[in-house]
Motif scaffolding. Structure first.
Motif, PDB file in Angstrom:
ATOM      1  N   GLY A 196      -2.222  11.251  -1.994  1.00 51.37           N
ATOM      2  CA  GLY A 196      -2.995  10.612  -0.953  1.00 51.37           C
ATOM      3  C   GLY A 196      -4.472  10.622  -1.240  1.00 51.37           C
ATOM      4  N   ASN A 197      -5.240  10.287  -0.219  1.00 49.60           N
ATOM      5  CA  ASN A 197      -6.667  10.065  -0.381  1.00 49.60           C
ATOM      6  C   ASN A 197      -7.401  11.268  -0.944  1.00 49.60           C
ATOM      7  N   SER A 225       0.841  -1.199   0.000  1.00 44.43           N
ATOM      8  CA  SER A 225       0.000   0.000   0.000  1.00 44.43           C
ATOM      9  C   SER A 225       0.869   1.240   0.000  1.00 44.43           C
ATOM     10  N   ARG A 279       2.011  10.013   6.005  1.00 47.58           N
ATOM     11  CA  ARG A 279       1.376   9.152   6.998  1.00 47.58           C
ATOM     12  C   ARG A 279       1.365   7.740   6.441  1.00 47.58           C
ATOM     13  N   ARG A 280       2.161   6.863   7.027  1.00 51.14           N
ATOM     14  CA  ARG A 280       2.371   5.529   6.487  1.00 51.14           C
ATOM     15  C   ARG A 280       1.995   4.462   7.513  1.00 51.14           C
ATOM     16  N   GLY A 281       1.846   3.240   7.008  1.00 47.46           N
ATOM     17  CA  GLY A 281       1.548   2.121   7.879  1.00 47.46           C
ATOM     18  C   GLY A 281       2.811   1.533   8.483  1.00 47.46           C
ATOM     19  N   PRO A 326       1.294   5.378   1.283  1.00 45.85           N
ATOM     20  CA  PRO A 326       0.859   6.109   2.482  1.00 45.85           C
ATOM     21  C   PRO A 326      -0.541   6.673   2.291  1.00 45.85           C
ATOM     22  N   GLN A 327      -1.222   6.936   3.414  1.00 42.87           N
ATOM     23  CA  GLN A 327      -2.528   7.589   3.317  1.00 42.87           C
ATOM     24  C   GLN A 327      -2.398   8.961   2.690  1.00 42.87           C
ATOM     25  N   LYS A 328      -1.301   9.639   2.998  1.00 37.50           N
ATOM     26  CA  LYS A 328      -1.050  10.968   2.456  1.00 37.50           C
ATOM     27  C   LYS A 328       0.460  11.189   2.479  1.00 37.50           C
ATOM     28  N   THR A 361      -2.778   1.622  -5.802  1.00 41.99           N
ATOM     29  CA  THR A 361      -3.633   1.608  -4.610  1.00 41.99           C
ATOM     30  C   THR A 361      -4.343   0.259  -4.551  1.00 41.99           C
ATOM     31  N   SER A 409       3.234   9.471  11.291  1.00 44.59           N
ATOM     32  CA  SER A 409       3.623  10.557  10.395  1.00 44.59           C
ATOM     33  C   SER A 409       5.118  10.787  10.522  1.00 44.59           C
ATOM     34  N   MET A 435      -0.494   3.586  12.368  1.00 41.74           N
ATOM     35  CA  MET A 435      -0.060   4.586  11.404  1.00 41.74           C
ATOM     36  C   MET A 435       0.845   5.593  12.099  1.00 41.74           C
TER      37      MET A 435
END
Length: 360
Positions: A357-358, A209, A236-238, A211-213, A305, A245, A243
């Motif tokens: 990101g999202n 995946s 912001r990653r897993g 990052p979310q952003k 994604t 930053s 999560m």
């Protein structure tokens, strides 16, 4: 090692993985004489095949933030080295052999669409068959690596530290060549660009995946600073089941590597949804400040994604960027106490600036 500047993670990570997995590579060449940049983005998703998102792609961000993309659905036409930076994907071809690296003339003669890239070479041809103007790009250029990721002469470093050897962070990220010199040509929609010793850059990412952003800044073509290369990024990653930053800055300047990462520095950032990037970092010896801006609209490019390749990443290669690097007073002889010493102050209008990101 054939390439003394080879970094960790140069080889392809996807062999033997049957779960959802992508890997992507980014090759960039900047042409200071005309002020244009070409960024080549290669990716392969779910290489084992048989899944809805299985396949590869080649995307190009070109002059005036122009964009071109071609997908390669046949995963068995992709090849990559386990141990070094070498990969390729064939589209249309009359060859009946397994996909592999070819000498440039053979590739040009037998591969109607596709690409091949290594630490010292980048070549390909793609066409948008759906565009009214039949937009296309052909390219081939050789690369002379100058900086990997770390001090020259030392063992090169993992961009995300030693933990990046384990599947802890999502995604993995590695700067493969912070700075190099490219010589060759690019044919963009019929306009041919020829260049000698143009600044070049390579990086990659991999995992299950994005990052979310995230945000990203990169440049190795500064005004009057031919031996300066910068890469910075964060997001912001897993990390396993939570999560976080994080951000980092890496600078190669006059043969020395300056690294600002979470385990050795304090880092802060202020990133607008688009148009302004500001990052500050300091450790026991040095401090740095980056300010990036653009009044361009930028271009959206596709990013892997869970829903496949979609447009959630916004880029420009015409960003304005200032960098100031200083030696902190605590790290200098006593006569300098009370003030910091500027090591470097530089500017460019050819920086790569990105948010993703999202929410784009």
């Amino acid at each position: 090692m054939a390439n003394p500047l080879q970094t960790p993670h140069s080889g392809y990570h996807g062999y033997g993985i049957n779960t959802r997995f992508f890997e992507g590579w980014y090759y960039r060449v900047t042409l200071p004489d005309c002020g244009d940049t070409f960024a080549f983005m290669y990716s392969i998703d779910d290489r084992t095949g048989g899944k809805p998102d299985s396949g590869g792609a080649a995307q190009i961000l070109g002059p005036d933030d122009g964009y071109l993309c071609r997908t390669f659905p046949k995963v068995n036409q992709f090849w990559a080295s386990r141990t070094s930076l070498a990969l390729g994907h064939w589209g249309k071809t009359d060859l009946k052999i397994s996909p592999q690296y070819l000498d440039s003339a053979t590739f040009d003669r037998h591969i109607q669409e596709g690409y091949q890239a290594t630490a010292t070479w980048n070549q390909g041809k793609i066409r948008d068959w759906h565009s009214p103007s039949n937009s296309y790009c052909r390219w081939q250029y050789e690369i002379k690596p100058i900086y990997g990721w770390g001090n020259p002469g030392n063992v090169q470093q993992s961009t995300a530290g030693w933990l990046s050897y384990f599947q802890i962070f999502e995604p993995g990220w590695q700067v493969l060549m912070a700075h190099g010199l490219a010589t060759g040509w690019i044919d963009w929609h019929g306009k041919r660009y020829e260049f000698t010793n143009a600044p070049a850059y390579i990086e990659k990412n991999w995992g299950q995946s994005f990052p979310q952003k995230w945000f990203w800044i990169n440049c190795n073509s500064f005004d009057n600073q031919p031996n300066l290369a910068l890469t910075a990024g964060g997001g912001r990653r897993g990390v396993l089941w939570w999560m976080e930053s994080v951000a980092m800055i890496g600078i190669h300047y006059e043969g020395k590597f300056y690294e600002f990462v979470p385990w050795n520095s304090e880092i802060s950032w202020q990133i607008q949804p688009w148009g302004n990037w500001a990052i500050q970092a300091r450790n026991s010896q040095y401090e740095v400040e980056l300010v990036g801006t653009t009044d361009r609209a930028g271009t959206f490019v596709r990013t892997p994604t869970q829903e496949g390749l979609i447009f959630i990443c916004r880029d420009t290669t015409y960003g304005k960027l200032t960098i100031e690097l200083r030696c902190r007073r605590l790290a200098m002889p006593s006569q300098f106490y009370g003030k910091s010493k500027t090591i470097l102050k530089a500017f460019t209008s050819l920086a790569g600036l990105e948010v993703g990101g999202n929410k784009g």
